[in-house]
Write a protein that holds these residues in place. Structure first.
Motif, mmCIF file in Angstrom:
data_model
loop_
_atom_site.group_PDB
_atom_site.id
_atom_site.type_symbol
_atom_site.label_atom_id
_atom_site.label_comp_id
_atom_site.label_asym_id
_atom_site.label_seq_id
_atom_site.Cartn_x
_atom_site.Cartn_y
_atom_site.Cartn_z
ATOM 1 N N MET A 180 0.818 -1.215 0.000
ATOM 2 C CA MET A 180 0.000 0.000 0.000
ATOM 3 C C MET A 180 0.851 1.263 0.000
ATOM 4 O O MET A 180 1.899 1.328 0.637
ATOM 5 N N VAL A 194 -8.292 2.555 -1.389
ATOM 6 C CA VAL A 194 -8.645 1.750 -0.213
ATOM 7 C C VAL A 194 -9.415 2.568 0.826
ATOM 8 O O VAL A 194 -10.527 2.243 1.210
ATOM 9 N N GLU A 195 -8.818 3.660 1.286
ATOM 10 C CA GLU A 195 -9.476 4.483 2.306
ATOM 11 C C GLU A 195 -8.830 5.850 2.367
ATOM 12 O O GLU A 195 -7.779 6.073 1.769
ATOM 13 N N TYR A 207 -8.169 9.520 5.034
ATOM 14 C CA TYR A 207 -8.208 10.111 6.369
ATOM 15 C C TYR A 207 -8.194 11.629 6.241
ATOM 16 O O TYR A 207 -7.382 12.170 5.492
ATOM 17 N N PHE A 240 5.322 7.829 9.001
ATOM 18 C CA PHE A 240 4.624 6.584 9.318
ATOM 19 C C PHE A 240 5.528 5.684 10.147
ATOM 20 O O PHE A 240 6.734 5.616 9.901
ATOM 21 N N VAL A 291 1.747 16.716 17.343
ATOM 22 C CA VAL A 291 0.419 17.318 17.202
ATOM 23 C C VAL A 291 -0.686 16.277 17.343
ATOM 24 O O VAL A 291 -1.562 16.390 18.199
ATOM 25 N N GLU A 292 -0.671 15.259 16.489
ATOM 26 C CA GLU A 292 -1.725 14.243 16.546
ATOM 27 C C GLU A 292 -1.271 13.001 15.805
ATOM 28 O O GLU A 292 -0.247 13.014 15.117
ATOM 29 N N TYR A 350 -2.771 9.244 13.645
ATOM 30 C CA TYR A 350 -3.881 8.517 13.037
ATOM 31 C C TYR A 350 -3.509 7.044 12.932
ATOM 32 O O TYR A 350 -2.404 6.722 12.483
ATOM 33 N N HIS A 351 -4.430 6.188 13.326
ATOM 34 C CA HIS A 351 -4.220 4.748 13.181
ATOM 35 C C HIS A 351 -4.724 4.345 11.803
ATOM 36 O O HIS A 351 -5.897 4.546 11.488
ATOM 37 N N ILE A 352 -3.836 3.814 10.967
ATOM 38 C CA ILE A 352 -4.211 3.405 9.617
ATOM 39 C C ILE A 352 -4.825 2.002 9.707
ATOM 40 O O ILE A 352 -4.125 1.022 9.977
ATOM 41 N N LYS A 353 -6.129 1.955 9.492
ATOM 42 C CA LYS A 353 -6.860 0.695 9.676
ATOM 43 C C LYS A 353 -6.358 -0.405 8.736
ATOM 44 O O LYS A 353 -6.258 -1.561 9.121
ATOM 45 N N ALA A 354 -6.041 -0.007 7.492
ATOM 46 C CA ALA A 354 -5.718 -0.996 6.457
ATOM 47 C C ALA A 354 -4.536 -1.885 6.816
ATOM 48 O O ALA A 354 -4.459 -3.021 6.353
ATOM 49 N N LEU A 378 0.240 7.105 11.532
ATOM 50 C CA LEU A 378 0.727 8.355 10.939
ATOM 51 C C LEU A 378 0.897 9.339 12.093
ATOM 52 O O LEU A 378 -0.071 9.646 12.803
ATOM 53 N N ILE A 417 1.904 13.086 13.257
ATOM 54 C CA ILE A 417 2.011 14.437 12.696
ATOM 55 C C ILE A 417 2.604 15.382 13.730
ATOM 56 O O ILE A 417 2.218 15.381 14.899
#
Lengths: 187, 187
Positions: free
Chosen positions: A42, A123-124, A126, B46, B123-124, B126-130, B135, B137
């Motif tokens: 990916m 795929v998706e 964010y 990532f 800052v924040e 994100y959990h990449i579901k795939a 990620l 930031i």
């Protein structure tokens, strides 16, 4: 703008190819394509749907498919020109010497002559709260590589294809060679 | 692994520097640092919290701060060695010729001699579901650049600093020059 866009280091230099449901082709330069995972394979890229990248994004969302093509020595100037703000009914393939080509009935156009061409399926996505950009994630469903670049262990030698890296908003760099190191274990 | 890791094009070559609340420094090579936005200035990367990058991630989450330092010609081998799996109580600065340095009371260590050094604040994430990656930031809160690289319009010329780009998992490429193009308008 120049400072912040060039402070993160070299970026990948890619042309994303898409086609609308009405059949209008689009090709645009992106410098944010990033490896996300190998299994499943990916890649992600960032875009801001309010800018020139909107047509690419709309086509991906509407059709589910896109291509990633590597920018190389011979097409630098045309590749960079795809950053100009054309209306959605105009194809950048008609405004440059870049040519589209189709492979194995894949919906989206590849960029002819690119040493590496990837067929991608959406795929998706964010929504990045901090600044309103989008991270778009796709799965690699096809991979076309110029034989000369491929080494015995699967490594794709980008320097052999004169593949470019992007520096900032408008700089393109091409390395004549690559130094490889072994897998590292603690000393 | 080699194929998928080298098919997206060149990647940024950075060392992320962190320090735990117990004072143990960590430095690790990353190839996924990506520009996310200029205003506010933000970068993402990532990571997979189950791998060698876990110590970097833990330190960022526990302290809120990290540095991004550019890998260049003179430190390629040591930079790549930071990918070895050391325990969390061992600093990669002690296992290589890389040296840490501190600036303006910023919590995390910079890599001495890197031509570009960025001070980052979390800052924040994100959990990449795939595929279960994260990620991360961060906001750029400090920027130290070798004067020779900086051009009049703010462009940082990475080739002047012999900054590397990463090809795949273990290839490092250095471009001798950069070609810049003008801002593009429709023809």
């Amino acid at each position: 703008m120049n400072l912040i866009n060039s402070c993160s280091g070299y970026k990948s230099a890619n042309l994303l190819g898409t086609k609308s449901n009405e059949g209008i082709e689009n090709v645009a330069v992106f410098s944010s394509v990033t490896h996300i995972g190998s299994n499943p394979p990916m890649l992600g890229f960032f875009c801001r749907p309010t800018t020139v990248t909107r047509h690419t994004y709309d086509n991906i969302k509407n059709t589910g498919f896109y291509t990633i093509n590597h920018i190389h020595d011979a097409i630098l100037e045309d590749a960079h020109h795809t950053s100009a703000k054309y209306d959605s009914d105009i194809s950048e393939f008609d405004k440059t010497q870049l040519s589209s080509e189709y492979k194995q009935e894949f919906h989206a156009p590849f960029v002819k002559s690119a040493p590496i061409q990837l067929a991608m399926e959406f795929v998706e996505e964010y929504h990045i709260k901090a600044n309103g950009t989008l991270l778009v994630i796709g799965k690699i469903v096809g991979l076309h590589i110029n034989d000369e670049l491929l080494e015995a262990d699967g490594f794709i030698n980008l320097s052999k294809g004169k593949v470019a890296a992007i520096n900032g908003l408008d700089g393109y760099a091409i390395s004549p060679s690559t130094t490889r190191f072994k897998y590292q274990r603690p000393k």
